[in-house]
Each structure stands twice: as structure tokens, then as C-alpha cells.
Design an enzyme around this catalytic site. Structure first.
Site, PDB file in Angstrom:
ATOM      1  N   SER A   1       0.800  -1.232   0.000  1.00 18.42           N
ATOM      2  CA  SER A   1       0.000   0.000   0.000  1.00 18.42           C
ATOM      3  C   SER A   1       0.830   1.279   0.000  1.00 18.42           C
ATOM      4  CB  SER A   1      -0.943   0.012   1.206  1.00 18.42           C
ATOM      5  OG  SER A   1      -0.229   0.182   2.418  1.00 18.42           O
TER       6      SER A   1
ATOM      7  N   LYS B   1       0.714   4.742   6.790  1.00 16.06           N
ATOM      8  CA  LYS B   1       0.129   5.549   5.722  1.00 16.06           C
ATOM      9  C   LYS B   1       0.779   6.929   5.731  1.00 16.06           C
ATOM     10  CE  LYS B   1      -2.954   2.301   4.872  1.00 16.06           C
ATOM     11  NZ  LYS B   1      -2.853   1.447   3.664  1.00 16.06           N
TER      12      LYS B   1
END
Length: 242
Positions: free
Chosen positions: A77, A122
Site C-alpha cells: 500500500s 500511511k
């Protein structure tokens, strides 16, 4: 004839002068310290080698608990910057002493109750009171009305987002996205979940500062310049929800 007994050389050498002091190179404190180490070493199997190893392990435990924490990248990701299996060092002191996450920081956080029962990594796109919109006419994400050029870290071929959104980040929370937008479950996917996809700052474990493994990929993780020109949020927007 002087009959007074004369001291022999042996007598003179056996009598310390008044100015002489018996020296103790170790001193009571030194003797006590080394005696304690010796006693502990004698009690621990393996002696001083084992004691040294235990001391090193304790130091690493304290370092991991309060300062730096290793984190292994579990998914793609955050590609291309962070690849599956990369090890990063998370700075747990980055947001202590009133410091706050900044746009562009890569953070590790506890997603329990928001993303799932695990730790996630993230990139911060919006902080408290920011308005984050996808997308402008050129397909770019806007933060507080300013388009952000994410081409320097976005996964090649990915668009900034296939999911449209227009949110205002509540105070004390973060809006986060993965760099590989086509393979990232992030704030966009949880807009309808409890918390609206926002991550509480209190759940942030720290900032990822270094890739340390593999050595060929080791580097310092810098905050990109793409967010440098984002203006401050409009006054009176804090605490609003989009």
C-alpha cells in the site's frame, strides 16, 4: 663511645613516615561496585558474558519501548517508496512534547476501531481543520484549496484517487492515504465507518524516519515538498465534519 642503639636499614624501611599514607587504588566504592558485578556474574549462568548480553537486551527493550520501534511493511500500500518486507524505524518521540504530525509525514498507527485490529502505515494528507477534496479538474487532490502534486511519491500509473470525497478533518485527527492508491485501504474506504475514516492523533505510534532493511534500500524518509505550499485551514473550520 656512643652506646645508643642505631636503627638499622631494616628498621628504617619497616617504619612508614608520618607523611606516608597507605594507598587503596580501588577505594571502598570501587571495591563495592566490582564486588557486586562479580557476585551477580557468579550467580548468572555464563558469567559476565551472559550479564553483558542481558544488559544489551534490556537497553534494546527500553529503546524499542520509548524511542525507536522497528516495523515491517506488511503490504504494497505504500509502494514504490516502501516495499513489502522492508523494515523501517519508527520514531516514537516525533510527536511528543506538543509536536504534531505534519502533512506528508509517514506514520504508523493503531487502527483498532477504525481500520482493523492491527498497526498500519500511511501518509498524512490532511491534519485537523484541513479540507481535503478529490479531485480538481486535473485529477489532483486539493488541501485547503491548493492542488498537491503527488507525482514524486505516488505509485506509477495510479491516479490520486478513483473515489471522490470532500471532507473536513476534525481537530485531533488525521486523513491518511497510501502511496499506492490502487492497492491501499485508507481513509477513503472508511468514510462511512465510525470516525469517518479519520485517525486520532492519540493512536499514532510514531513517524517512520528510516528504511533500515534491506541495506540496499536503506534511506532516510523525508517529508515531500508537495505539501509545503498548502495554506493553513480557513478560520472557524476546526471541528467541522465533511
Amino acid at each position: 663511645m656512643d652506646t645508643e642503639a642505631q636503627p638499622t636499614e631494616r628498621d628504617r624501611s619497616s617504619r612508614p613516615s608520618d607523611s606516608e599514607e597507605t594507598s587503596d587504588p580501588g577505594g571502598p566504592e570501587g571495591r563495592s561496585r566490582f564486588a557486586l558485578v562479580s557476585r551477580v556474574s557468579a550467580w548468572v549462568p555464563g558469567g559476565r558474558i551472559t550479564l553483558t548480553l542481558l544488559t544489551c537486551l534490556l537497553f534494546l527493550l527500553l529503546l524499542s519501548t520509548f524511542v525507536l520501534r522497528p516495523f515491517q511493511i506488511p503490504s504494497g500500500s505504500m509502494e514504490p517508496g516502501l516495499r513489502i518486507g522492508d523494515r523501517v524505524l519508527v520514531n516514537k518521540l516525533a510527536y511528543r512534547f506538543d509536536a504534531q504530525p505534519q502533512r506528508g509525514d509517514i506514520v504508523v498507527f493503531d487502527g483498532t476501531g477504525y481500520f482493523g485490529h492491527a498497526d498500519y502505515i500511511k501518509r498524512v494528507v490532511g491534519v485537523g481543520a484541513d479540507r481535503v477534496v478529490c479531485c480538481d479538474k486535473k485529477g489532483r487532490i486539493q488541501v485547503n484549496g491548493r492542488p498537491v502534486d503527488e507525482s514524486g511519491f505516488l505509485y506509477p500509473g495510479d491516479s490520486p484517487s478513483e473515489v471522490p470525497f470532500d471532507v473536513v478533518v476534525p481537530d485531533g485527527t488525521l486523513f491518511v492515504l497510501g502511496d499506492h492508491r490502487g492497492d491501499s485501504s485508507d481513509s477513503r474506504d472508511h468514510l462511512g465507518s465510525p470516525g469517518g475514516g479519520m485517525i486520532p492523533v492519540d493512536d499514532v505510534i510514531g513517524r517512520a524516519d528510516w528504511i533500515v532493511w534491506p541495506f540496499g534500500h536503506a534511506t532516510r524518509l523525508q517529508r515531500p515538498d508537495a505539501y509545503a505550499r498548502v495554506p493553513a485551514p480557513a478560520a472557524g473550520r476546526a471541528g467541522a465534519h465533511g
